[in-house]
Design an enzyme around this catalytic site. Sequence first.
Site, PDB file in Angstrom:
ATOM      1  N   HIS A  12      -3.240   7.750   1.944  1.00 58.66           N
ATOM      2  CA  HIS A  12      -3.634   6.419   1.478  1.00 58.66           C
ATOM      3  C   HIS A  12      -5.050   6.149   1.957  1.00 58.66           C
ATOM      4  CE1 HIS A  12      -3.847   2.244   0.681  1.00 58.66           C
ATOM      5  NE2 HIS A  12      -3.642   1.845   1.918  1.00 58.66           N
TER       6      HIS A  12
ATOM      7  N   CYS B 210       0.822  -1.230   0.000  1.00 62.16           N
ATOM      8  CA  CYS B 210       0.000   0.000   0.000  1.00 62.16           C
ATOM      9  C   CYS B 210       0.843   1.262   0.000  1.00 62.16           C
ATOM     10  CB  CYS B 210      -0.942   0.012   1.196  1.00 62.16           C
ATOM     11  SG  CYS B 210      -2.176  -1.286   1.162  1.00 62.16           S
TER      12      CYS B 210
ATOM     13  N   ASN C 206     -10.074   0.603  -0.578  1.00 61.43           N
ATOM     14  CA  ASN C 206      -8.605   0.640  -0.496  1.00 61.43           C
ATOM     15  C   ASN C 206      -8.031   0.014  -1.769  1.00 61.43           C
ATOM     16  OD1 ASN C 206      -5.902   0.252   0.057  1.00 61.43           O
ATOM     17  ND2 ASN C 206      -6.218  -0.576   2.108  1.00 61.43           N
TER      18      ASN C 206
END
Length: 324
Positions: free
Chosen positions: A251, A115, A281
């Site tokens: 993020h 990520c 996500n």
Amino acid sequence: MNEFVSVVRGVGAYLPEKVLTNDDLGRMVDTNDAWITERTGIKKRHIAADGETTSDMAAEASRRALAAAGLTAADIDLIVVATATPDFTFPATATVVQNKLGITRGAAFDIQAVCSGFVYAIATADNFLVRGQFERALVIGAETFSRILDWSDRGTCVLFGDGAGAIVLERQEKSAAKDRGVKSVHLRSDGRYKDLLWVDGGPSSTQTVGHLRMTGNQVFKHAVSKISESVRAATEMAGIAVSEVDWFVPHQANQRILTAVADKLGLDDHKVVSTVAEHGNTSAASVPLALSVAIADGRVKTGDLVLIEAIGGGFAWGAALIRM
Ligand code: ACO
């Protein structure tokens, strides 16, 4: 010797057509819209079509970033793709993208920091550019996490989506860049936390692709403290106060993490760009996707100071300050 800085010339993004809502997920596993919305803020996510790959999405996001920059593929001599879901074990997805864009010069390679990959990719491209080694880079975050989810695990399958975002970074002489460019990047990792967020397969261990496994509540706690630390380090490095930041583009893991980090840093809500409700996500793609949304709707403009951050499996995490 010339002193260079890496300046953002254009941003582009791509989301697959298919949308999966919380209600759709409620028909697949024991969950519901109220639980997912309250715990994560996510309402829907996009899912790649059969046969649609990470490189397909990365190439499309790149074409849009090049168009926004007023450039063509021939202007690019470096491609860095951040992904944990490559098309193949090898070659690098970046070389597949290079070929799809018709680029036959320069270098292309992947970054694997899950990520946080986009922050790592910015750091990498920035270092090459300021050193004068390349002129213009496509920095891409692209993921098909739908392919590594265990669709029977309600604790993880509700969180993720697919997509891609890309930026064109250009080397410019510092004296001519009018204070624009990458101001600082702070990177960290700590491999002790592997078991909290990982994929239980790989070429060398199981010869399978594997599925994402996560202890969500533990990840949550680490995310808030580690991201805040990294943001403080990046701002100190740049000699810039957090209060000077115009836009916080984090993020997009979970609305509660975004809000907790913004509160901890004392950032006003109206400065926080959140696309978590619409995208879920998307791992390495989430920051450039969110940035492209905030540019398209007129929030982020040339000259604005943007703070990005991310954390993911490893753990690996980081933050960066960019004057657009
Ligand atoms: N629907 C309904 N119930 C669920 C679901 C679901 N989708 N998922 C878990 N539950 C249940 C659990 O089984 C548990 O039930 P129990 O009490 O009967 O055992 C209960 O909900 C509470 O589970 P927790 O995991 O403690 O719930 P929590 O409040 O921590 O929320 C969540 C879970 C949303 C995953 C949260 O921990 C989180 O967002 N963590 C961050 C993880 C993350 O974002 N990871 C992304 C990768 S890393 C990154 O990008 C930062």
